[in-house]
Design a protein around this motif. Structure first.
Motif, mmCIF file in Angstrom:
data_model
loop_
_atom_site.group_PDB
_atom_site.id
_atom_site.type_symbol
_atom_site.label_atom_id
_atom_site.label_comp_id
_atom_site.label_asym_id
_atom_site.label_seq_id
_atom_site.Cartn_x
_atom_site.Cartn_y
_atom_site.Cartn_z
ATOM 1 N N THR A 74 -3.315 -4.440 15.525
ATOM 2 C CA THR A 74 -4.543 -4.625 16.295
ATOM 3 C C THR A 74 -5.472 -5.558 15.537
ATOM 4 O O THR A 74 -5.832 -5.310 14.384
ATOM 5 C CB THR A 74 -5.255 -3.278 16.522
ATOM 6 O OG1 THR A 74 -4.355 -2.391 17.203
ATOM 7 C CG2 THR A 74 -6.515 -3.467 17.355
ATOM 8 N N CYS A 76 -8.653 -7.339 14.116
ATOM 9 C CA CYS A 76 -10.026 -6.899 13.855
ATOM 10 C C CYS A 76 -10.700 -7.876 12.897
ATOM 11 O O CYS A 76 -10.068 -8.800 12.378
ATOM 12 C CB CYS A 76 -10.041 -5.486 13.279
ATOM 13 S SG CYS A 76 -9.315 -5.348 11.624
ATOM 14 N N TYR A 77 -11.984 -7.680 12.665
ATOM 15 C CA TYR A 77 -12.761 -8.615 11.848
ATOM 16 C C TYR A 77 -12.249 -8.690 10.412
ATOM 17 O O TYR A 77 -12.387 -9.723 9.744
ATOM 18 C CB TYR A 77 -14.239 -8.228 11.864
ATOM 19 C CG TYR A 77 -14.591 -7.017 11.019
ATOM 20 C CD1 TYR A 77 -15.026 -7.174 9.700
ATOM 21 C CD2 TYR A 77 -14.478 -5.722 11.535
ATOM 22 C CE1 TYR A 77 -15.342 -6.072 8.925
ATOM 23 C CE2 TYR A 77 -14.794 -4.624 10.757
ATOM 24 C CZ TYR A 77 -15.228 -4.799 9.452
ATOM 25 O OH TYR A 77 -15.531 -3.711 8.682
ATOM 26 N N LYS A 78 -11.656 -7.609 9.916
ATOM 27 C CA LYS A 78 -11.127 -7.618 8.555
ATOM 28 C C LYS A 78 -9.990 -8.624 8.409
ATOM 29 O O LYS A 78 -9.796 -9.201 7.335
ATOM 30 C CB LYS A 78 -10.645 -6.225 8.158
ATOM 31 C CG LYS A 78 -11.758 -5.212 7.949
ATOM 32 C CD LYS A 78 -11.212 -3.874 7.476
ATOM 33 C CE LYS A 78 -12.335 -2.881 7.242
ATOM 34 N NZ LYS A 78 -11.826 -1.553 6.793
#
Length: 221
Positions: A74, A76-78
């Motif tokens: 998924t 995500c910003y990380k």
């Protein structure tokens, strides 16, 4: 049930072997045709996108594995943060590679660099995007994951794809291969660490696009 399970294991392994041939042999054939001048740039780009798409579809339809088996978790910003960090690390490879090239005395081919330096920005963007997405699927995610599944060895899973990755850039000259070896090694280590192809794609794109944009400056220097 036992009979079915006994059949599933060798069939799964066979599917991985076939997939590895698709990932490591098809691109080699494509690059050979391109080096012989039998493929124009547009056809080459489309063909590489097609190989990456074939591997994704093969994973889903033939191997019946999820996209997570290719490192697609998924988003995500990380992933962006890690990707930028990887891109910055890859940029640091340039001065290190330059020093090594000078010490060894290798020559850097100017032909491909001159061709890239004359391309418009949008074309360089698309080229960097294609290289990042397709090469991280073809040379990193798929072969690393499948070789680990087949052999259980991370050393082998890293060594085989990076060797093919280095050879695939041979036409750029021995000097460029120093950078490819260092960058490919870092990309492989990062993938083995994070097992997240999003991070690799972002880092790969950033370093390629930055390098392509800097080529006119470097060529004048």
């Amino acid at each position: 049930m036992n009979t079915v399970q006994n059949l599933e294991i060798p069939l799964r392994k066979l599917s991985h072997v076939v997939g590895l041939c698709l990932a490591l042999v098809l691109p080699a054939g494509l690059l050979t045709l391109a080096s012989l001048g039998w493929l124009d740039n547009i056809t080459f780009e489309i063909a590489f996108w097609s190989i990456a798409l074939i591997l994704v579809l093969y994973t889903l339809l033939v191997e019946q594995l999820p996209l997570s088996s290719l490192g697609f978790g998924t988003f995500c910003y990380k992933d962006v943060l890690w990707g930028v960090a990887l891109g910055l690390l890859l940029l640091l490879v340039f001065p290190i590679a330059s020093v090594i090239v000078k010490l060894i005395g290798f020559e850097v081919s100017q032909e491909n660099a001159k061709a890239l330096a004359g391309m418009p920005t949008y074309a360089l963007f698309l080229l960097a995007l294609r290289a990042a997405v397709t090469e991280e699927i073809i040379y990193r995610a798929y072969p690393v994951e499948r070789l680990i599944a087949l052999t259980g060895s991370k050393v082998l899973a890293a060594g085989v794809p990076i060797t093919v990755f280095i050879i695939s850039h041979f036409s750029w000259g021995m000097g460029h291969l120093v950078f490819v070896t260092l960058a490919g090694g870092l990309l492989t280590v990062f993938y083995l660490w994070k097992r997240n192809v999003w991070v690799n794609i972002i880092g790969h794109f950033l370093v390629d696009f930055a390098a392509f944009m800097l080529l006119p400056v470097l060529m004048k220097g």
